[in-house]
Design a protein around this motif. Structure first.
Motif, mmCIF file in Angstrom:
data_model
loop_
_atom_site.group_PDB
_atom_site.id
_atom_site.type_symbol
_atom_site.label_atom_id
_atom_site.label_comp_id
_atom_site.label_asym_id
_atom_site.label_seq_id
_atom_site.Cartn_x
_atom_site.Cartn_y
_atom_site.Cartn_z
ATOM 1 N N TYR A 166 19.306 -20.275 -22.283
ATOM 2 C CA TYR A 166 19.890 -21.033 -21.172
ATOM 3 C C TYR A 166 20.567 -20.065 -20.201
ATOM 4 O O TYR A 166 21.262 -19.142 -20.625
ATOM 5 C CB TYR A 166 20.945 -22.027 -21.671
ATOM 6 C CG TYR A 166 20.481 -22.950 -22.763
ATOM 7 C CD1 TYR A 166 19.986 -24.218 -22.473
ATOM 8 C CD2 TYR A 166 20.534 -22.552 -24.097
ATOM 9 C CE1 TYR A 166 19.570 -25.075 -23.487
ATOM 10 C CE2 TYR A 166 20.114 -23.391 -25.114
ATOM 11 C CZ TYR A 166 19.637 -24.646 -24.810
ATOM 12 O OH TYR A 166 19.217 -25.469 -25.819
ATOM 13 N N SER A 167 20.355 -20.304 -18.909
ATOM 14 C CA SER A 167 21.037 -19.525 -17.871
ATOM 15 C C SER A 167 21.898 -20.473 -17.055
ATOM 16 O O SER A 167 21.411 -21.513 -16.583
ATOM 17 C CB SER A 167 20.019 -18.829 -16.960
ATOM 18 O OG SER A 167 20.672 -18.091 -15.935
ATOM 19 N N GLY A 195 17.514 -24.664 -33.901
ATOM 20 C CA GLY A 195 17.072 -23.285 -33.979
ATOM 21 C C GLY A 195 17.944 -22.367 -33.146
ATOM 22 O O GLY A 195 18.982 -22.779 -32.607
ATOM 23 N N PRO A 196 17.554 -21.104 -33.007
ATOM 24 C CA PRO A 196 18.364 -20.127 -32.275
ATOM 25 C C PRO A 196 18.553 -20.542 -30.816
ATOM 26 O O PRO A 196 17.595 -20.890 -30.122
ATOM 27 C CB PRO A 196 17.535 -18.841 -32.387
ATOM 28 C CG PRO A 196 16.635 -19.047 -33.560
ATOM 29 C CD PRO A 196 16.348 -20.505 -33.607
ATOM 30 N N ARG A 197 19.803 -20.474 -30.363
ATOM 31 C CA ARG A 197 20.140 -20.838 -28.983
ATOM 32 C C ARG A 197 21.020 -19.755 -28.374
ATOM 33 O O ARG A 197 21.981 -19.300 -29.002
ATOM 34 C CB ARG A 197 20.865 -22.181 -28.950
ATOM 35 C CG ARG A 197 19.974 -23.391 -29.231
ATOM 36 C CD ARG A 197 20.771 -24.594 -29.679
ATOM 37 N NE ARG A 197 21.340 -24.370 -31.007
ATOM 38 C CZ ARG A 197 22.282 -25.120 -31.557
ATOM 39 N NH1 ARG A 197 22.778 -26.137 -30.903
ATOM 40 N NH2 ARG A 197 22.715 -24.850 -32.763
ATOM 41 N N LEU A 198 20.695 -19.371 -27.145
ATOM 42 C CA LEU A 198 21.433 -18.340 -26.427
ATOM 43 C C LEU A 198 21.880 -18.903 -25.091
ATOM 44 O O LEU A 198 21.046 -19.354 -24.291
ATOM 45 C CB LEU A 198 20.549 -17.106 -26.188
ATOM 46 C CG LEU A 198 19.683 -16.603 -27.351
ATOM 47 C CD1 LEU A 198 18.840 -15.425 -26.888
ATOM 48 C CD2 LEU A 198 20.548 -16.233 -28.542
ATOM 49 N N LEU A 219 29.586 -21.596 -30.503
ATOM 50 C CA LEU A 219 28.890 -20.393 -30.072
ATOM 51 C C LEU A 219 29.764 -19.167 -30.327
ATOM 52 O O LEU A 219 30.992 -19.274 -30.398
ATOM 53 C CB LEU A 219 28.548 -20.456 -28.577
ATOM 54 C CG LEU A 219 27.594 -21.563 -28.130
ATOM 55 C CD1 LEU A 219 27.547 -21.637 -26.615
ATOM 56 C CD2 LEU A 219 26.195 -21.344 -28.692
ATOM 57 N N THR A 220 29.116 -18.009 -30.437
ATOM 58 C CA THR A 220 29.822 -16.746 -30.613
ATOM 59 C C THR A 220 29.621 -15.885 -29.381
ATOM 60 O O THR A 220 28.493 -15.706 -28.910
ATOM 61 C CB THR A 220 29.292 -15.990 -31.854
ATOM 62 O OG1 THR A 220 29.528 -16.788 -33.009
ATOM 63 C CG2 THR A 220 29.979 -14.651 -32.014
ATOM 64 N N ASP A 221 30.717 -15.359 -28.871
ATOM 65 C CA ASP A 221 30.687 -14.451 -27.735
ATOM 66 C C ASP A 221 30.241 -13.067 -28.222
ATOM 67 O O ASP A 221 30.802 -12.523 -29.179
ATOM 68 C CB ASP A 221 32.095 -14.399 -27.119
ATOM 69 C CG ASP A 221 32.185 -13.498 -25.900
ATOM 70 O OD1 ASP A 221 31.171 -12.918 -25.479
ATOM 71 O OD2 ASP A 221 33.309 -13.389 -25.367
ATOM 72 N N SER A 244 24.192 -18.922 -30.927
ATOM 73 C CA SER A 244 24.460 -19.914 -31.972
ATOM 74 C C SER A 244 24.648 -19.223 -33.315
ATOM 75 O O SER A 244 24.382 -18.025 -33.474
ATOM 76 C CB SER A 244 23.323 -20.943 -32.038
ATOM 77 O OG SER A 244 22.082 -20.313 -32.272
ATOM 78 N N ASP A 245 25.077 -19.988 -34.323
ATOM 79 C CA ASP A 245 25.537 -19.416 -35.593
ATOM 80 C C ASP A 245 24.498 -18.572 -36.309
ATOM 81 O O ASP A 245 24.836 -17.582 -36.961
ATOM 82 C CB ASP A 245 26.010 -20.535 -36.527
ATOM 83 C CG ASP A 245 27.339 -21.143 -36.090
ATOM 84 O OD1 ASP A 245 28.026 -20.496 -35.264
ATOM 85 O OD2 ASP A 245 27.671 -22.235 -36.555
#
Length: 273
Positions: A166-167, A195-198, A219-221, A244-245
């Protein structure tokens, strides 16, 4: 006896690993991602130079890039060029552009004037969507918060693993009200995916801002540890790569470049298969 044997096998596997001959879990894939507010290709010297922007991106070795402040036939400041397509062509990448604004041309027959965010990828793109989040328009004389497009999602196939990228570009005003709404909107949209999310972008607020607090519950920075704005001598970090985790951040940095008024954020990630 068969049941006892199965129980013993489970215990041995738990204590000493998988039995001989078992197929090991596939290794995670490595992914380099970049978040970059390109300021429509205008550097700190006030000069439009999209080739310089492309060189700054190329130098990071990023596989996937989330861009903000992208012009597509928008104005004279960017020579009315399609910056998303031009950058993709210069970098040999695929492009998905998600307009925030989509306006009539200044002259009949010209392309529509669009401005927004984009995702570039070296990998195949399975799906794209331009989501709406709450915005306060800069084009209306008397704006009110309302749903508007410009939250880009691209599902990228990274060596067989679908990754949601995502932007985003959040509201810049000192009053955090609209940013709070945007954070809630983004989390709602992202919760529909698995699933993996950015989530990458210009959040226009530092990590510790209360408006961003809900993001850090899911979310993790990547936390590169350096400022991103202003590019000449950064005093604050408002540009982010967040994950994501299930995604692990292997490294993160803020490359030094004056190709924009922002510095980008680069992260190397480990994504499970």
């Amino acid at each position: 006896m068969r049941r006892v044997g199965m129980l013993l096998l489970v215990m041995v596997s738990f204590l000493f690993g998988a039995p001989a001959g078992a197929t090991p879990a596939p290794p995670p894939v490595t992914l380099r991602v970049l978040s970059y507010n390109i300021h429509t290709g205008i550097g700190t010297d006030g000069v439009l130079d999209l080739a310089r922007t492309a060189a700054a991106i190329r130098g990071t070795g990023a596989d996937v890039v989330a861009l903000q402040e992208v012009d597509v036939h928008w104005a004279a400041r960017s020579d009315f060029r399609d910056q998303a397509r031009d950058l993709a062509d210069m970098l040999g990448m695929r492009a998905f552009f998600a307009p925030i604004y989509d306006l009539d041309p200044l002259t009949p027959g010209a392309p529509r004037r669009r401005y927004g965010v984009a995702v570039l990828s070296r990998f195949p793109v399975l799906h794209t969507e331009n989501h709406e989040i709450t915005r306060l328009s800069t084009q209306d004389p008397d704006p009110a918060p309302r749903p508007m497009p410009g939250f880009a999602e691209a599902v990228v196939l990274v060596r067989g693993v679908p990754v949601h990228v995502y932007s985003t570009h959040l509201d810049y005003r000192p009053d955090p009200t609209v940013r709070e709404m945007q954070v809630a909107d983004m989390l709602r949209i992202m919760s529909d995916d698995r699933g993996p999310r950015l989530l990458l972008g210009d959040f226009n607020a530092p990590h510790e801002a209360p408006a961003l607090a809900p993001l850090w519950t899911v979310l993790t920075d990547a936390a590169p540890g350096g400022g991103t704005y202003p590019a000449q001598a950064p005093t604050t970090a408002i540009d982010f790569v967040t994950v994501s985790d299930e995604v692990r951040v292997r490294s993160a940095s803020v490359p030094e470049t004056l190709a924009s008024d922002h510095r980008p954020v680069l992260a190397e990630l480990s994504v499970p298969r």
